[in-house]
Design a protein around this motif. Sequence first.
Motif, mmCIF file in Angstrom:
data_model
loop_
_atom_site.group_PDB
_atom_site.id
_atom_site.type_symbol
_atom_site.label_atom_id
_atom_site.label_comp_id
_atom_site.label_asym_id
_atom_site.label_seq_id
_atom_site.Cartn_x
_atom_site.Cartn_y
_atom_site.Cartn_z
ATOM 1 N N SER A 41 0.455 -1.089 0.182
ATOM 2 C CA SER A 41 -0.265 0.091 -0.222
ATOM 3 C C SER A 41 0.701 1.143 -0.231
ATOM 4 C CB SER A 41 -1.015 0.077 0.991
ATOM 5 O OG SER A 41 -1.833 1.598 1.506
ATOM 6 N N THR A 46 -2.120 2.757 -7.672
ATOM 7 C CA THR A 46 -3.657 3.719 -8.381
ATOM 8 C C THR A 46 -3.728 5.035 -9.037
ATOM 9 O OG1 THR A 46 -4.798 3.066 -6.016
ATOM 10 C CG2 THR A 46 -5.397 5.179 -7.430
ATOM 11 N N GLN A 85 -11.661 1.280 -7.308
ATOM 12 C CA GLN A 85 -11.097 0.794 -5.672
ATOM 13 C C GLN A 85 -12.842 0.858 -4.787
ATOM 14 O OE1 GLN A 85 -8.271 1.241 -4.119
ATOM 15 N NE2 GLN A 85 -8.136 0.239 -2.756
ATOM 16 N N SER A 86 -13.918 1.534 -4.911
ATOM 17 C CA SER A 86 -15.568 1.591 -4.263
ATOM 18 C C SER A 86 -16.073 1.582 -4.966
ATOM 19 C CB SER A 86 -14.890 3.135 -3.502
ATOM 20 O OG SER A 86 -14.888 4.237 -4.394
ATOM 21 N N GLN A 143 -19.626 -5.252 -7.138
ATOM 22 C CA GLN A 143 -18.259 -5.198 -8.038
ATOM 23 C C GLN A 143 -18.458 -5.486 -9.369
ATOM 24 O OE1 GLN A 143 -16.252 -7.356 -8.740
ATOM 25 N NE2 GLN A 143 -15.084 -6.374 -9.012
ATOM 26 N N ASP A 161 -8.723 -1.012 -9.717
ATOM 27 C CA ASP A 161 -7.953 -0.976 -8.766
ATOM 28 C C ASP A 161 -8.651 -1.633 -7.695
ATOM 29 O OD1 ASP A 161 -7.053 0.270 -7.296
ATOM 30 O OD2 ASP A 161 -6.782 2.206 -7.728
ATOM 31 N N GLU A 162 -7.429 -2.722 -7.419
ATOM 32 C CA GLU A 162 -8.106 -3.579 -6.350
ATOM 33 C C GLU A 162 -9.238 -3.762 -5.975
ATOM 34 O OE1 GLU A 162 -5.786 -3.405 -2.700
ATOM 35 O OE2 GLU A 162 -4.304 -1.970 -3.662
ATOM 36 N N GLY A 165 -10.992 -6.256 -3.214
ATOM 37 C CA GLY A 165 -10.783 -5.739 -2.208
ATOM 38 C C GLY A 165 -11.246 -5.864 -0.992
ATOM 39 N N THR A 194 -3.069 -4.386 -7.281
ATOM 40 C CA THR A 194 -3.107 -4.633 -6.301
ATOM 41 C C THR A 194 -2.501 -5.354 -5.440
ATOM 42 O OG1 THR A 194 -4.139 -7.478 -5.109
ATOM 43 C CG2 THR A 194 -2.529 -7.494 -7.583
#
Lengths: 365, 287
Positions: A41, A46, A85-86, A143, A161-162, A165, A194
Amino acid sequence: MANDFAVELRDVVKLYGNMAAVDHVSMSIRHNEFFSLLGPSGCGKTTCLRIIAGFERPTSGQVLIDNKIMGLTPPFQRNVNTVFQSYALFPHMTVEQNVAFGLEMKGVSRAEINRRVGEALELVRLPHLAKRYPKQMSGGQQQRVALARALVNRPKVLLLDEPLGALDLKLRKEMQIELKTLQRDVGITFIYVTHDQEEALTMSDRIAVMSHGKALQIGSPLEIYERPTCKFVADFIGETNFLEGRVTAVNGEFATLTIRNGYVFTGRRVNGLQVGEVATLSVRPEKMQLVEHPVEGSANTYEVTVFSIAYVGSDTRVIINLGDQRLDVWEQNSTSTLNPDDYFFKPGEKAWLTFKPENALVLAQ
Amino acid sequence: MLQTIRERRGLQVLGLMLPGGFWLIVFFALPLALIFAISLMSRDELSRPALPLTLANYQQTFDPLYINLFLFSIGLSLLTTLITLIIAFPVALFMARLPRRWRTVMTLLVMIPFWTNFLVRTYALQFLMRANGPINTLLLNLGLIHEPIQMLSTPFAVLVGLVYGELPFMILPLYTSLEKFDWSIVEAAQDLGADALRTLVRVVLPLTAPGILAGSILVFVPSVGSYITVELMGGGKINMIGRVIAQQFGQSGNWPFGSAISLILMVVVTVAALVYFRIGRGERSAL
Ligand SMILES: Nc1ncnc2c1ncn2[C@@H]1O[C@H](COP(=O)(O)OP(=O)(O)O)[C@@H](O)[C@H]1O
Ligand SMILES: [Mg+2]
């Protein structure tokens, strides 16, 4: 064409203040490749993705998509789509409307939109939830919507993006396989971010391992795991033992290293190391053996003391003492018995450690 | 035991409701009832509200003169709401995208005018727009006009006054809803090929509807009933319903008629707000 790539980064730098989030990164991603950006991280994954998508402008360097220099091309004119990602689904639109959005923006006809949205939802196996709103769905379903919303546009490149996750382990494993299969079927280039090395290894054609904004190594999962070119990659991917010392002999492909407490090891010579240089021997726990009677005259063979053992089913994880140096050795449990004593040595016992020079790497400090 | 606890609980609830209920009755229900009562009265020879009860006051409200005043007030207030929205949106957007510490500074800057008396501010505006005020002087000196523009005492002046006075009430709720906004959604829209305008129309506006709603009501309601702004900026030549009400309670001394118009105005505003909320609820139910 020799230089025909889906995406190319040429010496890309992104500074935030005087901190380099992306530090002279160059990479060429082939058509239809599953390419992963892997790293801890904060290493700049990103940011790389956002630079490709056009949300961030590189401080210097160039981005090419489909062999065209992007320059100031805004995100909405780039032939890439992002799975955030979100997820970033539109909360005021149904699943169907979310997926249709990109096609509407392109001015595709209603009939065509309906058909393609249907297909996309079929692809992610959500046609029955077309009328739902995002907040009425589970994380895994959201997702898939995010995926369908991006895929329906048939982009040249999909940036992820992940994407898994936020999912729990079981669902994540399932989705990994689904995503990989889907990528092969639709034939779209995936650039996949990832921090999970196992995920990267199982899914990718090639991986770029990143740290502190730099792409340290780019290669196939096999290359990355078996032939890391630096300590960081060897350490970050899988497990390994490091033994620090100085190169005392060089013999073509191999280098011999004398470690702090006088032991001498030979391994593959990486980074063109020369005699006298400080170096690190990296050897993975599963690539060493513990035996009762060593083969006479074999390299990298020393008597050691067993410190502890842990039975973990598929193998037994042994910690040994080599002088004052502690090492992990994993022995595969290739026979089945119920007698604990059969699983190798017991703590305190003497044993012989041995491994082939081909199985170890001598890396630069 | 249980019984006493339950009684206590009941007493507690009553105790909690008492202050709020008290205020509500004293400052809202009683005056409203009083106004309602007066609106049904006639006047004695000294113009005081008196019996017998009558509906004449309400009938008078439906005189075309007053209907037109109602329509004019509503129209000008809608225009005020629209203009404040158009001005406030970019401002709130700009504020919401600033680094955190600058946002606080900007919020303060928006609120600072409140610390100056409203009358003083309106007089200042009046001064700016006078025939020999700075605006006309500037335009004359630039040669853009050859004689001063009559700005005061026009609907335009009232509009400017209202927009100026109500602007913070639009900026702050918009800012609040934009500050909570998830900007990755905007990036998603752009990623999917939406340019700035379509991102605004399809994504940002629907998702900030609650803020737009709150701001619009906060601007519209006081505008419809505004009095001081109309008086000062309109220079006595522009009439709006709030001014009529003030006149009835003041110079004309016709309390029953003033009460009737007040109540009608309240009904109009309430209905408008309800309709507005209903629309807003439809938008928001998805969120
Ligand atoms: N907008 C920004 N402003 C300042 N620093 C940022 C910004 N975005 C990212 N960074 C910094 O850049 C580095 C890389 O971030 P990021 O690309 O998000 O990492 P990753 O995705 O690998 O976790 C981090 O140290 C992060 O704090
Ligand atoms: Mg990240």
